[in-house]
Design a protein around this motif. Structure first.
Motif, PDB file in Angstrom:
ATOM      1  N   SER A  10      53.703  73.532 -23.576  1.00  0.00           N
ATOM      2  CA  SER A  10      55.035  73.942 -24.028  1.00  0.00           C
ATOM      3  C   SER A  10      55.417  75.350 -23.590  1.00  0.00           C
ATOM      4  O   SER A  10      56.584  75.726 -23.664  1.00  0.00           O
ATOM      5  N   LEU A  19      63.128  70.490 -22.194  1.00  0.00           N
ATOM      6  CA  LEU A  19      63.475  70.381 -23.612  1.00  0.00           C
ATOM      7  C   LEU A  19      64.919  70.821 -23.854  1.00  0.00           C
ATOM      8  O   LEU A  19      65.634  70.203 -24.654  1.00  0.00           O
ATOM      9  N   ASN A  22      67.112  68.057 -22.714  1.00  0.00           N
ATOM     10  CA  ASN A  22      67.132  66.996 -23.717  1.00  0.00           C
ATOM     11  C   ASN A  22      68.110  67.333 -24.827  1.00  0.00           C
ATOM     12  O   ASN A  22      68.901  66.488 -25.253  1.00  0.00           O
ATOM     13  N   VAL A  64      66.573  61.458 -21.549  1.00  0.00           N
ATOM     14  CA  VAL A  64      65.680  62.059 -22.548  1.00  0.00           C
ATOM     15  C   VAL A  64      64.325  61.352 -22.549  1.00  0.00           C
ATOM     16  O   VAL A  64      63.275  61.991 -22.559  1.00  0.00           O
ATOM     17  N   VAL A  65      64.346  60.019 -22.524  1.00  0.00           N
ATOM     18  CA  VAL A  65      63.083  59.274 -22.518  1.00  0.00           C
ATOM     19  C   VAL A  65      62.318  59.541 -21.225  1.00  0.00           C
ATOM     20  O   VAL A  65      61.102  59.742 -21.250  1.00  0.00           O
ATOM     21  N   ARG A  67      62.356  62.240 -19.395  1.00  0.00           N
ATOM     22  CA  ARG A  67      61.777  63.577 -19.467  1.00  0.00           C
ATOM     23  C   ARG A  67      60.594  63.620 -20.431  1.00  0.00           C
ATOM     24  O   ARG A  67      59.652  64.388 -20.238  1.00  0.00           O
ATOM     25  N   SER A  68      60.648  62.832 -21.480  1.00  0.00           N
ATOM     26  CA  SER A  68      59.569  62.836 -22.477  1.00  0.00           C
ATOM     27  C   SER A  68      58.255  62.361 -21.893  1.00  0.00           C
ATOM     28  O   SER A  68      57.187  62.721 -22.380  1.00  0.00           O
ATOM     29  N   HIS A  71      55.304  64.676 -21.000  1.00  0.00           N
ATOM     30  CA  HIS A  71      54.438  65.178 -22.060  1.00  0.00           C
ATOM     31  C   HIS A  71      53.262  64.255 -22.339  1.00  0.00           C
ATOM     32  O   HIS A  71      52.478  64.512 -23.234  1.00  0.00           O
ATOM     33  N   VAL A  73      53.429  61.118 -23.430  1.00  0.00           N
ATOM     34  CA  VAL A  73      53.655  60.347 -24.655  1.00  0.00           C
ATOM     35  C   VAL A  73      54.030  58.905 -24.379  1.00  0.00           C
ATOM     36  O   VAL A  73      54.392  58.176 -25.281  1.00  0.00           O
ATOM     37  N   VAL A  79      57.705  56.001 -28.360  1.00  0.00           N
ATOM     38  CA  VAL A  79      58.319  56.271 -27.056  1.00  0.00           C
ATOM     39  C   VAL A  79      58.382  54.989 -26.228  1.00  0.00           C
ATOM     40  O   VAL A  79      59.352  54.762 -25.519  1.00  0.00           O
ATOM     41  N   ASN A  83      61.720  53.699 -24.640  1.00  0.00           N
ATOM     42  CA  ASN A  83      61.820  53.439 -23.214  1.00  0.00           C
ATOM     43  C   ASN A  83      62.296  52.014 -22.963  1.00  0.00           C
ATOM     44  O   ASN A  83      63.180  51.778 -22.145  1.00  0.00           O
TER      45      ASN A  83
END
Length: 114
Positions: A10, A19, A22, A64-65, A67-68, A71, A73, A79, A83
């Protein structure tokens, strides 16, 4: 907490920017939805704003998904469900093309610069 090269993931500028992106996508969808709802509550025409809000929200959710996943996830059940939902919402012509058509086909919409 995930670490890369001895520092928290982070703390990396590129992650922080993702972030922020997002948050911008989420807020943009929220504001567009609230604008359409406000017009509807006042009894004013709102179809154009509602169609645009739907398009903004579905495309923003997909980003957003996506980009997640940086991480790590993707294995998370939450998620994975998000997705799967965004893929159904934005793949092919399922939402984007009809929504764009509905915005351009509304009466009084002119795309010719003044």
């Amino acid at each position: 907490m995930r670490e890369t090269f001895g520092a928290p993931l982070s703390s990396r500028q590129s992650i922080q920017w993702m972030l922020v992106d997002n948050e911008i996508d989420i807020q943009q969808a929220r504001w567009a939805t609230l604008e359409a709802a406000s017009l509807a509550d006042r009894g004013e025409p709102f179809r154009k704003q509602a169609a645009m809000a739907k398009l903004i929200a579905s495309e923003g959710a997909s980003r957003v998904v996506d980009r997640s996943m940086i991480h790590g996830v993707m294995a998370s059940p939450r998620v994975s469900r998000l997705n799967a939902g965004t893929v159904r919402c934005v793949s092919g012509a399922s939402v984007k093309d009809p929504q764009r058509f509905s915005v351009t086909s509304l009466p009084g919409i002119s795309w010719v610069p003044a």
